[in-house]
Design a protein around this motif. Sequence first.
Motif, PDB file in Angstrom:
ATOM      1  N   PRO A  63      28.859  30.601  49.552  1.00  0.00           N
ATOM      2  CA  PRO A  63      28.297  30.144  50.833  1.00  0.00           C
ATOM      3  C   PRO A  63      27.835  28.684  50.791  1.00  0.00           C
ATOM      4  N   THR A  64      27.096  28.292  49.747  1.00  0.00           N
ATOM      5  CA  THR A  64      26.616  26.905  49.726  1.00  0.00           C
ATOM      6  C   THR A  64      27.769  25.930  49.519  1.00  0.00           C
ATOM      7  N   ALA A  65      28.743  26.303  48.690  1.00  0.00           N
ATOM      8  CA  ALA A  65      29.894  25.413  48.491  1.00  0.00           C
ATOM      9  C   ALA A  65      30.624  25.196  49.804  1.00  0.00           C
ATOM     10  N   THR A  66      30.734  26.248  50.617  1.00  0.00           N
ATOM     11  CA  THR A  66      31.482  26.161  51.872  1.00  0.00           C
ATOM     12  C   THR A  66      30.791  25.244  52.876  1.00  0.00           C
ATOM     13  N   MET A 101      22.411  23.228  35.544  1.00  0.00           N
ATOM     14  CA  MET A 101      23.188  24.014  36.499  1.00  0.00           C
ATOM     15  C   MET A 101      22.260  24.936  37.260  1.00  0.00           C
ATOM     16  N   THR A 102      22.678  25.294  38.484  1.00  0.00           N
ATOM     17  CA  THR A 102      21.912  26.261  39.269  1.00  0.00           C
ATOM     18  C   THR A 102      22.873  27.068  40.135  1.00  0.00           C
ATOM     19  N   HIS A 103      22.377  28.205  40.602  1.00  0.00           N
ATOM     20  CA  HIS A 103      23.162  29.072  41.485  1.00  0.00           C
ATOM     21  C   HIS A 103      22.240  29.527  42.600  1.00  0.00           C
ATOM     22  N   ALA A 104      22.545  29.109  43.836  1.00  0.00           N
ATOM     23  CA  ALA A 104      21.675  29.436  44.962  1.00  0.00           C
ATOM     24  C   ALA A 104      22.059  30.790  45.554  1.00  0.00           C
ATOM     25  N   GLY A 105      21.745  31.838  44.784  1.00  0.00           N
ATOM     26  CA  GLY A 105      22.088  33.184  45.220  1.00  0.00           C
ATOM     27  C   GLY A 105      21.383  33.595  46.502  1.00  0.00           C
ATOM     28  N   ALA A 106      20.295  32.901  46.837  1.00  0.00           N
ATOM     29  CA  ALA A 106      19.586  33.233  48.073  1.00  0.00           C
ATOM     30  C   ALA A 106      20.461  33.006  49.302  1.00  0.00           C
ATOM     31  N   SER A 107      21.543  32.240  49.134  1.00  0.00           N
ATOM     32  CA  SER A 107      22.440  31.981  50.270  1.00  0.00           C
ATOM     33  C   SER A 107      23.066  33.271  50.795  1.00  0.00           C
ATOM     34  N   TYR A 108      23.163  34.287  49.942  1.00  0.00           N
ATOM     35  CA  TYR A 108      23.749  35.564  50.373  1.00  0.00           C
ATOM     36  C   TYR A 108      22.875  36.281  51.400  1.00  0.00           C
ATOM     37  N   GLY A 109      21.604  35.915  51.434  1.00  0.00           N
ATOM     38  CA  GLY A 109      20.702  36.593  52.363  1.00  0.00           C
ATOM     39  C   GLY A 109      20.493  35.819  53.664  1.00  0.00           C
ATOM     40  N   CYS A 110      21.235  34.730  53.862  1.00  0.00           N
ATOM     41  CA  CYS A 110      21.033  33.904  55.060  1.00  0.00           C
ATOM     42  C   CYS A 110      21.537  34.618  56.311  1.00  0.00           C
ATOM     43  N   ARG A 111      21.010  34.173  57.453  1.00  0.00           N
ATOM     44  CA  ARG A 111      21.389  34.780  58.737  1.00  0.00           C
ATOM     45  C   ARG A 111      22.098  33.803  59.666  1.00  0.00           C
ATOM     46  N   SER A 112      22.290  32.568  59.202  1.00  0.00           N
ATOM     47  CA  SER A 112      22.992  31.590  60.041  1.00  0.00           C
ATOM     48  C   SER A 112      23.611  30.541  59.130  1.00  0.00           C
ATOM     49  N   THR A 113      24.606  29.843  59.650  1.00  0.00           N
ATOM     50  CA  THR A 113      25.219  28.790  58.849  1.00  0.00           C
ATOM     51  C   THR A 113      24.248  27.625  58.664  1.00  0.00           C
ATOM     52  N   ASP A 114      23.356  27.417  59.640  1.00  0.00           N
ATOM     53  CA  ASP A 114      22.320  26.393  59.446  1.00  0.00           C
ATOM     54  C   ASP A 114      21.435  26.740  58.253  1.00  0.00           C
ATOM     55  N   HIS A 133      15.487  33.177  43.312  1.00  0.00           N
ATOM     56  CA  HIS A 133      16.102  34.507  43.421  1.00  0.00           C
ATOM     57  C   HIS A 133      16.360  35.168  42.076  1.00  0.00           C
ATOM     58  N   ARG A 134      16.346  34.411  40.980  1.00  0.00           N
ATOM     59  CA  ARG A 134      16.758  35.023  39.717  1.00  0.00           C
ATOM     60  C   ARG A 134      16.178  34.258  38.529  1.00  0.00           C
ATOM     61  N   ALA A 135      17.034  33.617  37.759  1.00  0.00           N
ATOM     62  CA  ALA A 135      16.640  32.987  36.503  1.00  0.00           C
ATOM     63  C   ALA A 135      16.458  31.479  36.684  1.00  0.00           C
ATOM     64  N   GLY A 136      16.096  30.801  35.583  1.00  0.00           N
ATOM     65  CA  GLY A 136      16.018  29.350  35.599  1.00  0.00           C
ATOM     66  C   GLY A 136      14.597  28.816  35.608  1.00  0.00           C
ATOM     67  N   VAL A 137      14.467  27.533  35.208  1.00  0.00           N
ATOM     68  CA  VAL A 137      13.176  26.853  35.308  1.00  0.00           C
ATOM     69  C   VAL A 137      13.188  25.985  36.563  1.00  0.00           C
ATOM     70  N   GLY A 138      12.040  25.838  37.170  1.00  0.00           N
ATOM     71  CA  GLY A 138      11.939  25.005  38.371  1.00  0.00           C
ATOM     72  C   GLY A 138      12.220  23.556  38.037  1.00  0.00           C
ATOM     73  N   PRO A 139      12.724  22.790  38.999  1.00  0.00           N
ATOM     74  CA  PRO A 139      13.067  21.386  38.724  1.00  0.00           C
ATOM     75  C   PRO A 139      11.851  20.533  38.370  1.00  0.00           C
ATOM     76  N   GLU A 140      10.669  20.974  38.789  1.00  0.00           N
ATOM     77  CA  GLU A 140       9.452  20.218  38.479  1.00  0.00           C
ATOM     78  C   GLU A 140       8.668  20.843  37.324  1.00  0.00           C
ATOM     79  N   ALA A 141       9.194  21.912  36.746  1.00  0.00           N
ATOM     80  CA  ALA A 141       8.440  22.630  35.709  1.00  0.00           C
ATOM     81  C   ALA A 141       8.253  21.753  34.473  1.00  0.00           C
TER      82      ALA A 141
END
Lengths: 376, 376
Positions: free
Chosen positions: B217-220, B168-181, B139-147
Amino acid sequence: MANLHDLETPRLLLDESRMLANIERMRRHVDALGVGLRPHVKTAKCIEAARPAMASPRGPVTVSTLKEAEHFFAHGVDDILYAVGITANKLDHVVDLRRRGARVAIILDSVEAAQLVCAKSRAAGDRLDALIEIDSDGHRAGVGPEAPELLGIGRALADGGAALAGVMTHAGASYGCRSTDAIRAIAAQERDAVVRAAERLRAAGLPCPIVSVGSTPTATFATNLAGITEVRAGVFVFFDLVMAGLGVCRVGDIALSVLTSVIGHQREKGWTIVDAGWMAMSRDRGTASQPVDQGYGLVCDIAGRPIGDLVMVGANQEHGIVAPRPGSAAAPPDLPVGTLLRILPKHACATGAQFDCYHVLRGGEVAAVWPRLNGW
Amino acid sequence: MANLHDLETPRLLLDESRMLANIERMRRHVDALGVGLRPHVKTAKCIEAARPAMASPRGPVTVSTLKEAEHFFAHGVDDILYAVGITANKLDHVVDLRRRGARVAIILDSVEAAQLVCAKSRAAGDRLDALIEIDSDGHRAGVGPEAPELLGIGRALADGGAALAGVMTHAGASYGCRSTDAIRAIAAQERDAVVRAAERLRAAGLPCPIVSVGSTPTATFATNLAGITEVRAGVFVFFDLVMAGLGVCRVGDIALSVLTSVIGHQREKGWTIVDAGWMAMSRDRGTASQPVDQGYGLVCDIAGRPIGDLVMVGANQEHGIVAPRPGSAAAPPDLPVGTLLRILPKHACATGAQFDCYHVLRGGEVAAVWPRLNGW
């Protein structure tokens, strides 16, 4: 004089020569139309930026908050129109400002509000100056120029102990126009509405000394302001991409920009990541409904020249994602980490409000830092 | 103790008991998962609001600006992660903070930035602590874990004179989720990415003491944080309508609201006009893409109870237009001029940033005023 390379990013830059040219153009225009200019200082919220737009050191000005009124009064401005419908919880503050010498006028659009203002006038022994807000385009507040309650509000003020100071309107619908002809038509409608309201009040034996219109688009394209005493406009001092999209200014007239640094890349996506996000640019997306969507802002080089089709396509709180505008054939330019960029704002009032000062550019160098106020 | 009726509107209200309950819930959750909490103070930007979320008076905290770092350090906090990719023009400030005793760590995601940080470390005689930002969701910045460059960045730091403090990472994509799953799946992906990056660094003989994740969202919804040392989350202290729309909180958990007054009506349109516009609410429209669009905010009565389907459907700078949500069968309620309302924010970080203080509610009365900082 500081160099742009010495600043921590993000910072809000103000090109003073562009600002002065914008102000001079508007001043000549309203002079030619034979009306006064009461600049709306809600855009700049800064005495240094507002002064060149003011007819005299004492004003007049328009404000959007009583905090602005306090700031400008503290700097010698005493002719102040507070142009948001008054509420009971602000009347003591207005009375206090007036006791200290600030001639603050207020606005309202209902008999209930007029009665509140009259009660406070009598209690304070001060005939509060109130203008009636006229709805000239259906976009927000105000009474229609033909509404029966217009005369009722006027009589409530004049007979109840306040001072009926006139009528005012704001043709906010001009922001949604798609051609300069359409803006001209809204400007004529704005003038006609408030002049008609003034005529009705006067025909009923009521005073109406001030007849006030204003929005930057209508002020720019108005050709006849007969019957109008003053024009209120705000964003013209800085301009922005929404105004450029409307044809009210050129991109090269925009005096504000946000200085930012490249902090990284996602090269396979064509993204450049910068350290100005929505906290710096604001969440305003005013060009989204215009023919050319500038995203969160148009990206320029350090000298202020737009870089191809580069815009801020996405924003998090402190991160901006910079890429060619969707649909553009332009390749993403190579902007190494540390490159300084300047992002032009979509909406100067909103972007300005994210900062507490302007870094003022003269000849490409930072020649001054002007504080601006925010909040209420 | 002041009464809400004594305040000039708009004002930003903070329900302290809701805030403390939100913090307690998150603290119990991360305790149960066996990880530390490094609250992100970019939401509150206020020592009084952040303190209950901090493990100790000295921190740790996450900041989004060096101005926040200065503010929290001035109040005794010295364990600080500045979680925006570092730029050259901020390194002197970081070094200066560290010289004064603030253990500020920084983040980066490129070899170029790592080299800059190493050069400054050597010049300043201070091994700057740097974390590598990992891209866990695109969703934003950072290097991939396998890069491949992950190890190159780690080696550049460790060998060049800086201190590789972790990932460190920030899963900002969680803001676009449509379910708790869906949020749970993103939380697992966030954990897996940063744990994998840490494994690769350690396998290459590099240190990786901190393994940090975080978004509210991910922390919760995280159920397994094995391998993680700390969680960063910010908006949970206040919550907002975007979080409620995601199912991360209930509307009744939202601790912030904007106090506003009714200033007029356009009755034939069903509009109530209030003195809080986008300058108070921010231009954020974060619920526009959610199943229920809350406009510029959900309208509540003076006690904080939502009024039917009433939302702020439109906003100008200092005016809000309040009406039933489009499609609602609810009739516009009768809210006389002067009625006080409370508007719940869509995005607490954005609405908070429009104000310079919180009016703190205890038992429905204003018990304190807490300053907050803004800008850079």
